[in-house]
Design a protein around this motif. Structure first.
Motif, PDB file in Angstrom:
ATOM      1  N   LEU A   1       0.832  -1.208   0.000  1.00 26.29           N
ATOM      2  CA  LEU A   1       0.000   0.000   0.000  1.00 26.29           C
ATOM      3  C   LEU A   1       0.865   1.256   0.000  1.00 26.29           C
ATOM      4  CD1 LEU A   1      -2.775   1.331   0.186  1.00 26.29           C
ATOM      5  CD2 LEU A   1      -2.620   1.098   2.669  1.00 26.29           C
ATOM      6  N   VAL A   2       1.937   1.250   0.772  1.00 28.77           N
ATOM      7  CA  VAL A   2       2.845   2.402   0.809  1.00 28.77           C
ATOM      8  C   VAL A   2       3.487   2.615  -0.561  1.00 28.77           C
ATOM      9  CG1 VAL A   2       5.044   3.203   1.775  1.00 28.77           C
ATOM     10  CG2 VAL A   2       3.263   2.342   3.279  1.00 28.77           C
ATOM     11  N   LEU A   3       3.832   1.546  -1.249  1.00 26.26           N
ATOM     12  CA  LEU A   3       4.399   1.680  -2.594  1.00 26.26           C
ATOM     13  C   LEU A   3       3.399   2.301  -3.561  1.00 26.26           C
ATOM     14  CD1 LEU A   3       6.347  -1.679  -2.957  1.00 26.26           C
ATOM     15  CD2 LEU A   3       7.320   0.616  -2.858  1.00 26.26           C
ATOM     16  N   ILE A   4       2.144   1.901  -3.466  1.00 28.47           N
ATOM     17  CA  ILE A   4       1.121   2.459  -4.352  1.00 28.47           C
ATOM     18  C   ILE A   4       0.886   3.936  -4.042  1.00 28.47           C
ATOM     19  CG2 ILE A   4      -1.323   2.375  -4.954  1.00 28.47           C
ATOM     20  CD1 ILE A   4      -1.129  -0.686  -4.604  1.00 28.47           C
ATOM     21  N   VAL A   5       0.735   4.268  -2.763  1.00 28.88           N
ATOM     22  CA  VAL A   5       0.485   5.662  -2.378  1.00 28.88           C
ATOM     23  C   VAL A   5       1.700   6.531  -2.698  1.00 28.88           C
ATOM     24  CG1 VAL A   5       0.046   7.164  -0.404  1.00 28.88           C
ATOM     25  CG2 VAL A   5      -1.231   5.050  -0.661  1.00 28.88           C
ATOM     26  N   GLY A   6       2.895   6.013  -2.432  1.00 29.44           N
ATOM     27  CA  GLY A   6       4.106   6.756  -2.784  1.00 29.44           C
ATOM     28  C   GLY A   6       4.217   6.972  -4.286  1.00 29.44           C
ATOM     29  N   GLY A   7       3.840   5.957  -5.043  1.00 27.01           N
ATOM     30  CA  GLY A   7       3.844   6.093  -6.498  1.00 27.01           C
ATOM     31  C   GLY A   7       2.875   7.154  -6.969  1.00 27.01           C
ATOM     32  N   CYS A   8       1.735   7.262  -6.305  1.00 32.43           N
ATOM     33  CA  CYS A   8       0.768   8.320  -6.648  1.00 32.43           C
ATOM     34  C   CYS A   8       1.390   9.697  -6.483  1.00 32.43           C
ATOM     35  CB  CYS A   8      -0.471   8.213  -5.768  1.00 32.43           C
ATOM     36  SG  CYS A   8      -1.515   6.816  -6.102  1.00 32.43           S
ATOM     37  N   GLY A   9       2.048   9.906  -5.362  1.00 32.49           N
ATOM     38  CA  GLY A   9       2.664  11.204  -5.101  1.00 32.49           C
ATOM     39  C   GLY A   9       3.797  11.524  -6.049  1.00 32.49           C
ATOM     40  N   VAL A  10       4.666  10.557  -6.267  1.00 29.79           N
ATOM     41  CA  VAL A  10       5.803  10.774  -7.162  1.00 29.79           C
ATOM     42  C   VAL A  10       5.318  10.970  -8.595  1.00 29.79           C
ATOM     43  CG1 VAL A  10       7.854   9.663  -8.153  1.00 29.79           C
ATOM     44  CG2 VAL A  10       7.444   9.577  -5.696  1.00 29.79           C
ATOM     45  N   GLY A  11       4.341  10.186  -9.013  1.00 33.24           N
ATOM     46  CA  GLY A  11       3.802  10.330 -10.364  1.00 33.24           C
ATOM     47  C   GLY A  11       3.147  11.682 -10.586  1.00 33.24           C
ATOM     48  N   ARG A  12       2.405  12.152  -9.602  1.00 30.52           N
ATOM     49  CA  ARG A  12       1.765  13.468  -9.711  1.00 30.52           C
ATOM     50  C   ARG A  12       2.816  14.567  -9.788  1.00 30.52           C
ATOM     51  NH1 ARG A  12       0.566  17.391  -6.071  1.00 30.52           N
ATOM     52  NH2 ARG A  12      -1.073  18.806  -6.686  1.00 30.52           N
ATOM     53  N   PHE A  13       3.834  14.480  -8.942  1.00 30.27           N
ATOM     54  CA  PHE A  13       4.902  15.473  -8.945  1.00 30.27           C
ATOM     55  C   PHE A  13       5.618  15.492 -10.301  1.00 30.27           C
ATOM     56  CE2 PHE A  13       9.415  16.444  -8.275  1.00 30.27           C
ATOM     57  CZ  PHE A  13       9.307  17.753  -7.822  1.00 30.27           C
ATOM     58  N   ALA A  14       5.967  14.313 -10.803  1.00 30.26           N
ATOM     59  CA  ALA A  14       6.694  14.226 -12.073  1.00 30.26           C
ATOM     60  C   ALA A  14       5.839  14.725 -13.238  1.00 30.26           C
ATOM     61  CB  ALA A  14       7.139  12.791 -12.325  1.00 30.26           C
ATOM     62  N   ALA A  15       4.557  14.370 -13.252  1.00 30.25           N
ATOM     63  CA  ALA A  15       3.687  14.809 -14.344  1.00 30.25           C
ATOM     64  C   ALA A  15       3.518  16.318 -14.324  1.00 30.25           C
ATOM     65  CB  ALA A  15       2.328  14.119 -14.241  1.00 30.25           C
ATOM     66  N   ARG A  16       3.376  16.896 -13.141  1.00 29.71           N
ATOM     67  CA  ARG A  16       3.257  18.350 -13.067  1.00 29.71           C
ATOM     68  C   ARG A  16       4.530  19.031 -13.550  1.00 29.71           C
ATOM     69  NH1 ARG A  16      -0.071  21.789  -9.199  1.00 29.71           N
ATOM     70  NH2 ARG A  16      -2.105  20.854  -9.490  1.00 29.71           N
ATOM     71  N   ARG A  17       5.672  18.488 -13.161  1.00 28.06           N
ATOM     72  CA  ARG A  17       6.936  19.088 -13.605  1.00 28.06           C
ATOM     73  C   ARG A  17       7.077  19.016 -15.126  1.00 28.06           C
ATOM     74  NH1 ARG A  17      10.551  21.794 -10.334  1.00 28.06           N
ATOM     75  NH2 ARG A  17      12.273  20.720 -11.316  1.00 28.06           N
ATOM     76  N   LEU A  18       6.667  17.906 -15.714  1.00 28.84           N
ATOM     77  CA  LEU A  18       6.807  17.746 -17.165  1.00 28.84           C
ATOM     78  C   LEU A  18       5.765  18.535 -17.948  1.00 28.84           C
ATOM     79  CD1 LEU A  18       7.548  13.930 -17.413  1.00 28.84           C
ATOM     80  CD2 LEU A  18       9.128  15.807 -17.838  1.00 28.84           C
ATOM     81  N   MET A  19       4.529  18.514 -17.497  1.00 27.66           N
ATOM     82  CA  MET A  19       3.449  19.130 -18.274  1.00 27.66           C
ATOM     83  C   MET A  19       3.289  20.625 -18.038  1.00 27.66           C
ATOM     84  SD  MET A  19       0.566  16.147 -18.134  1.00 27.66           S
ATOM     85  CE  MET A  19      -0.472  16.835 -19.389  1.00 27.66           C
ATOM     86  N   LEU A  20       3.765  21.118 -16.916  1.00 28.82           N
ATOM     87  CA  LEU A  20       3.512  22.522 -16.601  1.00 28.82           C
ATOM     88  C   LEU A  20       4.736  23.411 -16.722  1.00 28.82           C
ATOM     89  CD1 LEU A  20       1.157  22.117 -13.530  1.00 28.82           C
ATOM     90  CD2 LEU A  20       0.566  22.526 -15.909  1.00 28.82           C
ATOM     91  N   ARG A  21       5.811  22.882 -17.242  1.00 29.93           N
ATOM     92  CA  ARG A  21       6.961  23.755 -17.424  1.00 29.93           C
ATOM     93  C   ARG A  21       6.615  24.806 -18.482  1.00 29.93           C
ATOM     94  NH1 ARG A  21      10.742  19.159 -20.024  1.00 29.93           N
ATOM     95  NH2 ARG A  21       9.268  18.604 -21.632  1.00 29.93           N
ATOM     96  N   ASP A  22       7.079  25.992 -18.234  1.00 27.00           N
ATOM     97  CA  ASP A  22       6.780  27.099 -19.152  1.00 27.00           C
ATOM     98  C   ASP A  22       7.580  26.955 -20.430  1.00 27.00           C
ATOM     99  OD1 ASP A  22       4.967  28.311 -17.440  1.00 27.00           O
ATOM    100  OD2 ASP A  22       6.569  29.355 -16.368  1.00 27.00           O
ATOM    101  N   ARG A  23       6.871  27.061 -21.504  1.00 22.17           N
ATOM    102  CA  ARG A  23       7.521  26.947 -22.816  1.00 22.17           C
ATOM    103  C   ARG A  23       7.795  28.342 -23.335  1.00 22.17           C
ATOM    104  NH1 ARG A  23       3.136  22.716 -23.988  1.00 22.17           N
ATOM    105  NH2 ARG A  23       4.111  20.894 -23.101  1.00 22.17           N
ATOM    106  N   PRO A  24       8.993  28.550 -23.882  1.00 21.27           N
ATOM    107  CA  PRO A  24       9.313  29.895 -24.395  1.00 21.27           C
ATOM    108  C   PRO A  24       8.567  30.229 -25.654  1.00 21.27           C
ATOM    109  CG  PRO A  24      11.204  28.414 -24.633  1.00 21.27           C
ATOM    110  CD  PRO A  24      10.117  27.664 -23.961  1.00 21.27           C
TER     111      PRO A  24
END
Length: 74
Positions: free
Chosen positions: A51-74
């Motif tokens: 369960l900790v692996l699944i919940v941790g994966g949720c947090g890490v996945g959300r963080f990584a997706a936000r970093r990739l999708m929301l970076r400002d494009r010039p």
């Protein structure tokens, strides 16, 4: 107004994709270690680690997706 809506939609999409992908990655990682949280109905240490692996994966996945999708494009 359109930019605010566009950013909000990108944030929502990043959260949803990251959350689901991270949960699946955490579940897969647990299965690689022989811990399948979803397959059993018991509550023991192995299941809690899964369960900790699944919940941790949720947090890490959300963080990584936000970093990739929301970076400002010039």
């Amino acid at each position: 107004m359109a930019q605010d809506f566009n950013r909000a939609m990108r944030e929502a999409l990043a959260d949803a994709v990251g959350f689901v992908a991270g949960a699946l990655a955490g579940w897969w990682l647990g299965r690689q270690f022989g811990i399948d949280f979803i397959a059993t109905s018991e509550w023991n240490t192995r299941q809690l680690i899964g369960l900790v692996l699944i919940v941790g994966g949720c947090g890490v996945g959300r963080f990584a997706a936000r970093r990739l999708m929301l970076r400002d494009r010039p």
